[in-house]
Design a protein around this motif. Structure first.
Motif, mmCIF file in Angstrom:
data_model
loop_
_atom_site.group_PDB
_atom_site.id
_atom_site.type_symbol
_atom_site.label_atom_id
_atom_site.label_comp_id
_atom_site.label_asym_id
_atom_site.label_seq_id
_atom_site.Cartn_x
_atom_site.Cartn_y
_atom_site.Cartn_z
ATOM 1 N N PHE A 45 0.895 -1.160 0.000
ATOM 2 C CA PHE A 45 0.000 0.000 0.000
ATOM 3 C C PHE A 45 0.933 1.208 0.000
ATOM 4 O O PHE A 45 1.624 1.464 0.978
ATOM 5 C CB PHE A 45 -0.835 -0.087 1.281
ATOM 6 C CG PHE A 45 -1.952 0.896 1.449
ATOM 7 C CD1 PHE A 45 -3.270 0.516 1.209
ATOM 8 C CD2 PHE A 45 -1.719 2.171 1.928
ATOM 9 C CE1 PHE A 45 -4.323 1.398 1.432
ATOM 10 C CE2 PHE A 45 -2.751 3.061 2.159
ATOM 11 C CZ PHE A 45 -4.069 2.673 1.904
ATOM 12 N N THR A 47 1.930 5.291 -0.607
ATOM 13 C CA THR A 47 1.454 6.675 -0.634
ATOM 14 C C THR A 47 2.627 7.640 -0.559
ATOM 15 O O THR A 47 3.774 7.247 -0.350
ATOM 16 C CB THR A 47 0.520 6.980 0.553
ATOM 17 O OG1 THR A 47 1.285 6.975 1.773
ATOM 18 C CG2 THR A 47 -0.606 5.958 0.656
ATOM 19 N N HIS A 327 -5.873 5.738 6.353
ATOM 20 C CA HIS A 327 -5.743 4.679 7.359
ATOM 21 C C HIS A 327 -7.014 3.824 7.406
ATOM 22 O O HIS A 327 -6.935 2.613 7.644
ATOM 23 C CB HIS A 327 -5.434 5.278 8.738
ATOM 24 C CG HIS A 327 -3.986 5.619 8.939
ATOM 25 N ND1 HIS A 327 -3.416 6.761 8.440
ATOM 26 C CD2 HIS A 327 -2.986 4.936 9.578
ATOM 27 C CE1 HIS A 327 -2.135 6.796 8.766
ATOM 28 N NE2 HIS A 327 -1.851 5.689 9.450
ATOM 29 N N PHE A 330 -6.671 1.342 4.617
ATOM 30 C CA PHE A 330 -5.690 0.333 5.002
ATOM 31 C C PHE A 330 -6.306 -0.666 5.974
ATOM 32 O O PHE A 330 -6.187 -1.890 5.799
ATOM 33 C CB PHE A 330 -4.484 1.043 5.631
ATOM 34 C CG PHE A 330 -3.354 0.134 6.042
ATOM 35 C CD1 PHE A 330 -2.497 -0.410 5.101
ATOM 36 C CD2 PHE A 330 -3.133 -0.154 7.377
ATOM 37 C CE1 PHE A 330 -1.446 -1.236 5.482
ATOM 38 C CE2 PHE A 330 -2.094 -0.973 7.779
ATOM 39 C CZ PHE A 330 -1.238 -1.512 6.820
ATOM 40 N N TRP A 357 2.378 -0.892 4.413
ATOM 41 C CA TRP A 357 2.173 0.495 3.990
ATOM 42 C C TRP A 357 3.541 1.149 3.915
ATOM 43 O O TRP A 357 4.228 1.322 4.927
ATOM 44 C CB TRP A 357 1.275 1.224 4.982
ATOM 45 C CG TRP A 357 0.871 2.617 4.555
ATOM 46 C CD1 TRP A 357 1.450 3.419 3.622
ATOM 47 C CD2 TRP A 357 -0.236 3.373 5.075
ATOM 48 N NE1 TRP A 357 0.804 4.611 3.512
ATOM 49 C CE2 TRP A 357 -0.243 4.612 4.397
ATOM 50 C CE3 TRP A 357 -1.199 3.119 6.053
ATOM 51 C CZ2 TRP A 357 -1.185 5.600 4.674
ATOM 52 C CZ3 TRP A 357 -2.140 4.103 6.313
ATOM 53 C CH2 TRP A 357 -2.135 5.331 5.641
ATOM 54 N N CYS A 358 3.932 1.529 2.704
ATOM 55 C CA CYS A 358 5.235 2.155 2.464
ATOM 56 C C CYS A 358 5.014 3.546 1.877
ATOM 57 O O CYS A 358 3.975 3.828 1.298
ATOM 58 C CB CYS A 358 6.062 1.302 1.499
ATOM 59 S SG CYS A 358 6.199 -0.447 1.944
ATOM 60 N N ARG A 359 6.028 4.398 2.034
ATOM 61 C CA ARG A 359 5.919 5.785 1.570
ATOM 62 C C ARG A 359 7.178 6.202 0.819
ATOM 63 O O ARG A 359 8.231 5.592 0.972
ATOM 64 C CB ARG A 359 5.707 6.729 2.766
ATOM 65 C CG ARG A 359 4.401 6.476 3.537
ATOM 66 C CD ARG A 359 4.319 7.385 4.755
ATOM 67 N NE ARG A 359 3.135 7.133 5.555
ATOM 68 C CZ ARG A 359 1.986 7.813 5.460
ATOM 69 N NH1 ARG A 359 1.884 8.785 4.569
ATOM 70 N NH2 ARG A 359 0.965 7.521 6.233
#
Length: 435
Positions: A45, A47, A327, A330, A357-359
């Motif tokens: 996921f 963003t 969130h 997610f 969840w990576c950014r």
């Protein structure tokens, strides 16, 4: 116990034409897999970064976080999650467009490895036996770069309708076999091949070491999943994959709204996992430069980069709204995976999935990657070491080590060819995996 060489192992398995055709793509893929609590699936996921003060817990007791307003939806699945903060990238000042997020490499992509994101690296190693080796979806990504690379920047499928028709239109056998008009006959013929191969391969187990047995079990698991898809592909079979498999409803609604489109993409990913159509999937929210936000239900209409991260937003009030909504998406995926049973009865889909969840940045307003942030989730008996109140880990180790943990989770332990070749600690981040 005698341990066969890899060459002899392959030679033995390849004694039958059927075995060599079905198994040969997977030998290299699992040569480095190790025993342990390994998921079948990975979902990334991805963003933009955020403002650290928005994301960080209000307080931490030991490793147990008290979630901020922006991250408060995580409370609903806290027993499944691990939050990570403080991890610097290899090139923390690379600014916009740096590929560090899930490649471990920054602008210096002329190194010996080139650029490959962790999902693609795992895919190359595993070559999973699914109709779609991987699935990359994401709306509103044309305004910049995504986090996904295989030498070049990868563009996801942007249209939910295109993604849906691509993934689900070919479910089940449709090509007729000459002189065989019965679906049941076709099924029996194909299943008998699989059953024969299972018996042949199983006979090798007594001569294999523990690690090679684990690799063999991965092969047999792939066979079992194929067989289950076949067994439910005939009329009355109950769906293409058994268990929690049911083809999602075709997308509908305003698909020009990127946020709503990505909600549909998430449903497609969950459906593809449930039907074992893919085991490696990712969703991209916007790009490194922009994401158009139109969420009337929370009173938010703006553009994430210039409007919410760098715009006139005192106290990050609008950014908090967006982060809380993200969130919720997610958490929604985690809940859906938790609700769906595995076809083999081994718990829920979440129990066999790692969600990450990576950014692209750790501190988006400052345009730095000094404090990269992750949220990881897995189910009961999954890869992660979890606790009832959730876990928060502050670390100064390089963020690439979290990406290596994703590799390790999926059974890939040979990291050559991924990330920064100069990284001395080329190993997963300690304390993440359950023992």
């Amino acid at each position: 116990m005698r341990s066969h060489s890899r060459r002899n192992f392959i030679k033995g398995v390849g004694a039958s034409l059927g075995a060599s055709l079905l198994f040969s793509p997977f030998y290299d893929s699992i040569a480095n897999a190790a025993p342990g609590k390994k998921p079948k699936r990975l979902l990334i996921f991805f963003t933009m970064g955020t403002a650290p003060e928005v994301w960080k817990p209000k307080s931490v007791s030991g490793e147990t976080p008290t979630f901020s307003e922006a991250t408060s939806p995580l409370e609903q699945v806290k027993e499944h999650i691990v939050m990570l903060d403080g991890l610097p990238s290899a090139s923390p000042g690379n600014n916009h467009g740096s590929a560090d997020g899930i490649t471990g490499m920054g602008y210096y992509s002329s190194g010996p490895y080139g650029l490959i994101s962790v999902d693609q690296f795992i895919l190359e190693k595993l070559k999973p036996a699914t109709p779609f080796p991987s699935l990359l979806l994401g709306a509103d990504t044309s305004g910049g770069k995504t986090g996904f690379y295989k030498n070049n920047n990868l563009v996801p499928i942007g249209s939910p309708m295109s993604a849906y028709s691509t993934v689900f239109s070919g479910v089940g056998p449709t090509t007729p076999i000459p002189n065989d008009t019965s679906a049941e006959d076709r099924l029996r013929r194909r299943k008998s091949i699989l059953d024969n191969l299972k018996g042949e391969i199983t006979t090798l187990k007594g001569n294999l070491g523990s690690e090679q047995k684990y690799k063999l079990d991965l092969h047999l698991e792939s066979l079992r999943q194929i067989e289950q898809r076949l067994s439910t592909a005939i009329p009355g079979g109950g769906g293409p994959g058994g268990g929690g498999c049911s083809v999602p409803t075709a997308p509908s609604g305003d698909m020009s709204n990127a946020m709503k489109a990505n909600q549909l993409h998430l449903d497609i990913i969950v459906g593809s996992f449930a039907c074992d159509i893919t085991r490696i999937a990712a969703i991209q929210w916007g790009s490194d430069q922009m994401m158009n936000v139109n969420l009337p239900e929370i009173g938010l209409a703006d553009e994430e980069h210039n409007g919410l991260i760098h715009g006139n937003d005192p106290g990050h009030v609008k950014l908090i709204k967006l982060e809380k909504w993200l969130h919720e998406q997610f958490v929604g995926v985690i809940k859906k995976l938790k609700e769906l049973p595995e076809a083999d009865g081994s718990g829920s889909l979440l129990d066999n999935t790692l969600v990450a969840w990576c950014r692209d940045m750790g501190d988006a307003p400052a345009h730095t990657q000094n404090e990269m942030k992750f949220v990881l989730a897995s189910g009961n008996g999954g890869y992660l070491k979890t606790s009832p109140g959730g876990r928060f880990i502050q670390s100064k180790e390089r963020h690439e080590r979290v990406l290596l943990s994703l590799c390790d989770a999926m059974g890939v332990t040979d990291y050559a060819g991924f990330g920064d070749p100069a990284l001395s600690a080329k190993s997963p981040l300690p304390g993440l995996a359950a023992t």
